[in-house]
Each structure stands twice: as structure tokens, then as C-alpha cells.
Design a protein around this motif. Structure first.
Motif, mmCIF file in Angstrom:
data_model
loop_
_atom_site.group_PDB
_atom_site.id
_atom_site.type_symbol
_atom_site.label_atom_id
_atom_site.label_comp_id
_atom_site.label_asym_id
_atom_site.label_seq_id
_atom_site.Cartn_x
_atom_site.Cartn_y
_atom_site.Cartn_z
ATOM 1 N N MET A 1 0.848 -1.187 0.000
ATOM 2 C CA MET A 1 0.000 0.000 0.000
ATOM 3 C C MET A 1 0.884 1.238 0.000
ATOM 4 N N SER A 2 0.561 2.134 -0.864
ATOM 5 C CA SER A 2 1.329 3.358 -1.000
ATOM 6 C C SER A 2 1.222 4.201 0.270
ATOM 7 N N ARG A 3 2.355 4.783 0.694
ATOM 8 C CA ARG A 3 2.355 5.644 1.877
ATOM 9 C C ARG A 3 2.006 7.088 1.538
ATOM 10 N N ILE A 4 1.964 7.436 0.265
ATOM 11 C CA ILE A 4 1.452 8.721 -0.198
ATOM 12 C C ILE A 4 0.339 8.377 -1.182
ATOM 13 N N GLN A 5 -0.842 8.807 -0.869
ATOM 14 C CA GLN A 5 -1.991 8.450 -1.694
ATOM 15 C C GLN A 5 -1.887 9.105 -3.068
ATOM 16 N N LEU A 6 -2.392 8.414 -4.069
ATOM 17 C CA LEU A 6 -2.429 8.955 -5.418
ATOM 18 C C LEU A 6 -3.390 10.136 -5.447
ATOM 19 N N LEU A 7 -2.986 11.195 -6.117
ATOM 20 C CA LEU A 7 -3.847 12.366 -6.222
ATOM 21 C C LEU A 7 -4.910 12.107 -7.280
ATOM 22 N N ASP A 8 -6.146 12.271 -6.915
ATOM 23 C CA ASP A 8 -7.274 12.090 -7.823
ATOM 24 C C ASP A 8 -7.422 13.345 -8.677
ATOM 25 N N PRO A 9 -7.343 13.220 -9.999
ATOM 26 C CA PRO A 9 -7.478 14.400 -10.855
ATOM 27 C C PRO A 9 -8.784 15.162 -10.616
#
Length: 181
Positions: A1-9
């Protein structure tokens, strides 16, 4: 699991959305690494610009991807190793050269020289010996190519460190670091 969330456009600021659109135009999609860096529109703009500029350089395509693979391997970045192996394949780097690039080797003398210099730059933090630099020149790298190798190293150290810190979810065919060692 990513520790920095993906930015939702859909929820991105206008500046972040602009950079995400540039990435999508350049790559046809927004890889997870770019959706991670998009939290900082300044860093994202720098990364987009760096990729675009180096893509037009003397070491673009096959050589640049092999350098990226070698740097990703030495920095233990599975995301970048996976991404650049896939992209190298799109640039028609042979399977054998994709594998050997992990260790800085290639049947292409220019790629081998560029990777050798790149790995030396990483190992010595840029304090490359006169003999290593002379070896790169004898192998065919001129001053422009040497500067470009440094630029590829800088870009890949940034992306390797970001993905290692963020533990970015790999959205390319996964290349295991263990098999690369």
C-alpha cells in the motif's frame, strides 16, 4: 500500500490538474508515480519537464531506459525497475539487454559506457575518478553525453527515492528486485 496516496485528478488543484493533463498527454495515461508526485505541482512540473527534455536528448530511448534500469537496480527501486523495463521494451531494447542493464551491461557499447558512468556517479555521489571519466570518453561519450548521463542519474535518483519513500503501487509488469540482484 502506497504511503502517499495517489492524487485524484477530480479533486486536484488547478495547478496539479494541469500537470496531470501534461503527463496524460505525454504518456497516454497517468502512471502512479506521477499521481504521487502531483501532490506538489512544482515537483510534478519539474519531473514532466525533465522527462520531456531528456526524451529529446542524445541518450533518449534505448540508452536512457537502460541507464534508468541500472540506476533503479542499484537504488533498490522496484517501481522504477518495473517501469523502465516495460518502457525499455517499448523502445525495442532486447530482453537480454533489459536483464543485463540491471548490472550495467549491454551489447551496445554506448549504452554500456553510459550505464557504467551512471553507476559510478551513483556509487561515488558524483566524485568520479579521472580514470573512470577517461574510460567513459574512450568508450565514446563526449562532454554532452556525459552531462546527459548526470541528468539521467539526477532524474532517476529523484524518482527512485520518491517511489521508495512512498512505496508507490507498481502499475507496470512487476520486476522483482530479487531476480535483478
Amino acid at each position: 500500500m502506497s504511503r502517499i496516496q495517489l492524487l485524484d485528478p477530480a479533486t486536484a488543484s488547478p495547478a496539479a490538474a494541469e500537470q496531470l493533463a501534461i503527463t496524460k498527454q505525454a504518456f497516454g495515461t497517468v502512471p502512479n508515480m506521477f499521481a504521487t508526485v502531483a501532490h506538489s505541482p512544482a515537483a510534478h512540473a519539474a519531473m514532466n519537464g525533465f522527462f520531456a527534455a531528456l526524451g529529446k536528448g542524445a541518450l533518449a530511448g534505448k540508452v536512457g531506459e537502460q541507464v534508468a534500469i541500472a540506476v533503479a537496480h542499484i537504488n533498490g527501486c522496484q517501481y522504477c525497475l518495473s517501469a523502465h523495463t516495460a518502457i525499455g521494451g517499448m523502445h525495442r531494447v532486447s530482453e537480454a539487454n533489459l536483464e543485463s542493464a540491471r548490472h550495467g551491461d549491454s551489447d551496445d557499447p554506448m549504452a554500456r559506457a553510459a550505464m557504467g558512468l551512471a553507476l559510478e556517479i551513483v556509487r561515488t555521489r558524483g566524485r568520479v575518478s579521472d580514470s573512470a571519466l577517461a574510460h567513459a570518453r574512450l568508450a565514446g561519450l563526449d562532454d554532452a553525453a556525459i552531462v546527459e548521463v548526470v541528468a539521467h542519474v539526477a532524474l532517476n535518483v529523484f524518482t527512485n527515492y520518491l517511489n521508495n519513500l512512498a512505496q508507490t503501487t507498481i502499475d507496470f509488469p512487476v520486476i522483482a528486485l530479487e531476480s535483478a540482484a
